[in-house]
Design a protein around this motif. Structure first.
Motif, short mmCIF file in Angstrom:
data_model
loop_
_atom_site.label_atom_id
_atom_site.label_comp_id
_atom_site.label_asym_id
_atom_site.label_seq_id
_atom_site.Cartn_x
_atom_site.Cartn_y
_atom_site.Cartn_z
N LEU A 88 0.86 -1.19 0.00
CA LEU A 88 0.00 0.00 0.00
C LEU A 88 0.88 1.23 0.00
CD1 LEU A 88 -2.38 -0.92 2.99
CD2 LEU A 88 -2.90 -1.14 0.54
N GLY A 94 -1.69 0.85 8.05
CA GLY A 94 -2.03 0.88 9.47
C GLY A 94 -3.48 1.20 9.77
N GLY A 96 -6.08 -1.08 8.58
CA GLY A 96 -6.88 -2.28 8.29
C GLY A 96 -7.09 -2.55 6.81
N GLY A 98 -4.81 -3.25 4.48
CA GLY A 98 -3.97 -4.38 4.04
C GLY A 98 -4.62 -5.71 4.39
N ASN A 125 10.72 -6.45 8.30
CA ASN A 125 9.40 -5.90 7.95
C ASN A 125 8.36 -6.40 8.97
OD1 ASN A 125 7.14 -4.79 6.78
ND2 ASN A 125 7.58 -5.54 4.71
N LYS A 134 -1.16 -13.02 11.62
CA LYS A 134 -2.55 -12.84 12.04
C LYS A 134 -3.50 -13.58 11.10
CE LYS A 134 -5.93 -9.23 13.06
NZ LYS A 134 -6.27 -7.81 12.91
C1 LIG Z 1 2.34 -4.63 5.00
C2 LIG Z 1 1.10 -3.83 4.67
C3 LIG Z 1 0.50 -4.29 3.37
C4 LIG Z 1 0.08 -4.12 5.81
O1 LIG Z 1 -1.12 -3.44 5.54
P1 LIG Z 1 -1.75 -2.43 6.61
O2 LIG Z 1 -3.00 -1.93 6.05
O3 LIG Z 1 -0.70 -1.46 7.01
O4 LIG Z 1 -2.04 -3.43 7.84
P2 LIG Z 1 -3.39 -3.44 8.65
O5 LIG Z 1 -3.70 -2.06 9.14
O6 LIG Z 1 -4.43 -4.15 7.84
O7 LIG Z 1 -2.98 -4.30 9.88
C5 LIG Z 1 -3.30 -5.65 9.97
C6 LIG Z 1 -2.39 -6.32 10.99
O8 LIG Z 1 -1.04 -6.16 10.57
C7 LIG Z 1 -0.22 -5.91 11.70
N1 LIG Z 1 0.28 -4.54 11.63
C8 LIG Z 1 0.08 -3.65 10.63
N2 LIG Z 1 0.69 -2.48 10.90
C9 LIG Z 1 1.28 -2.65 12.11
C10 LIG Z 1 2.08 -1.81 12.93
N3 LIG Z 1 2.39 -0.55 12.56
N4 LIG Z 1 2.55 -2.30 14.07
C11 LIG Z 1 2.27 -3.57 14.44
N5 LIG Z 1 1.51 -4.41 13.71
C12 LIG Z 1 1.03 -3.96 12.55
C13 LIG Z 1 -1.11 -6.14 12.89
O9 LIG Z 1 -1.12 -7.52 13.17
C14 LIG Z 1 -2.44 -5.70 12.37
O10 LIG Z 1 -3.52 -6.24 13.05
P3 LIG Z 1 -4.16 -5.45 14.31
O11 LIG Z 1 -4.53 -4.09 13.81
O12 LIG Z 1 -5.33 -6.28 14.69
O13 LIG Z 1 -3.07 -5.40 15.34
C15 LIG Z 1 1.37 -2.30 4.60
O14 LIG Z 1 1.81 -1.82 5.85
C16 LIG Z 1 2.39 -1.93 3.53
O15 LIG Z 1 2.02 -1.70 2.40
N6 LIG Z 1 3.69 -1.86 3.88
C17 LIG Z 1 4.72 -1.51 2.93
C18 LIG Z 1 4.86 -2.53 1.80
C19 LIG Z 1 5.10 -3.93 2.34
O16 LIG Z 1 5.73 -4.12 3.37
N7 LIG Z 1 4.60 -4.93 1.62
C20 LIG Z 1 4.77 -6.32 2.01
C21 LIG Z 1 6.03 -6.85 1.43
S1 LIG Z 1 6.31 -8.55 1.87
#
Ligand SMILES: CC(C)(COP(=O)(O)OP(=O)(O)OC[C@H]1O[C@@H](n2cnc3c(N)ncnc32)[C@H](O)[C@@H]1OP(=O)(O)O)[C@@H](O)C(=O)NCCC(=O)NCCS
Length: 163
Positions: A88, A94, A96, A98, A125, A134
């Motif tokens: 994303l 952060g 929900g 993802g 990561n 999760k």
């Molecule tokens: C990885 C990524 C897709 C996750 O999507 P997101 O929308 O940020 O995550 P969500 O908000 O849906 O969080 C879902 C779960 O992920 C974990 N999580 C996400 N962000 C977190 C944070 N900052 N700290 C701790 N846990 C986290 C938690 O388990 C969370 O569940 P919870 O809210 O019940 O605790 C997103 O952060 C991203 O695009 N990161 C950069 C690119 C990347 O890393 N891609 C993956 C490469 S393998």
């Protein structure tokens, strides 16, 4: 920010490419440091669409804010295995999004008939690893020094989920 999650289509390709390029250039998350050339990305997406492979995008205010794809491996003995990619733009993380995106793409993989979904994730990561755990992915091993970025070796976890 309001958004919708939809299957990728032809009209999203250039915006998908821009978003992929942005996250790749962050250098911290993906196995790319920049997007492949647009033509290559177009061929990749058009193939996913033609074959019905799960490839969803997050749309918000006309932009592609993220994507998740699960592409089957090519050899017949691996055809039940899909490789997952996900990211994303920073302002959408952060909240929900993802998790919802990933669950919908996994549902599409189930419907497609895949049995195993695997991914690799860089060792530092933490957010992505927490999300994968999760959802039910298990770590199968650490691929030591599998990447080298800016002269520094990095290990990546191999994770999988059986559908
Ligand atoms: C990885 C990524 C897709 C996750 O999507 P997101 O929308 O940020 O995550 P969500 O908000 O849906 O969080 C879902 C779960 O992920 C974990 N999580 C996400 N962000 C977190 C944070 N900052 N700290 C701790 N846990 C986290 C938690 O388990 C969370 O569940 P919870 O809210 O019940 O605790 C997103 O952060 C991203 O695009 N990161 C950069 C690119 C990347 O890393 N891609 C993956 C490469 S393998």
């Amino acid at each position: 920010m309001t958004h919708e999650i939809v299957p990728i289509s032809h009209e999203h390709i250039e915006r998908f490419h821009r978003t992929l390029d942005f996250v790749a250039r962050e250098r911290r998350y993906l196995a790319f440091l920049e997007a492949p050339p647009l033509d290559e990305a177009r061929t990749y997406v058009l193939n996913n669409i033609a074959k019905g492979y799960p490839h969803l995008v997050v749309l918000s205010e006309g932009e592609v804010a993220g994507w998740c794809d699960i592409v089957p491996k090519s050899r017949p003995v691996h055809a039940h295995v899909g490789v997952l990619g996900l990211a994303l733009l920073p302002e959408f993380r952060g909240q929900g999004v993802g998790e919802r995106l990933m669950l919908q793409t996994l549902e599409a993989a189930r419907t497609f008939g895949l049995h195993r979904v695997e991914l690799t994730v860089r060792e530092d990561n933490k957010n992505a690893i927490a999300l994968y755990k999760k959802i039910g992915f298990d770590i199968e091993g650490l691929m030591r020094d599998a990447m080298k970025v800016d002269g520094v070796y990095e290990s990546t976890y191999l994770m999988s989920l059986l559908l």
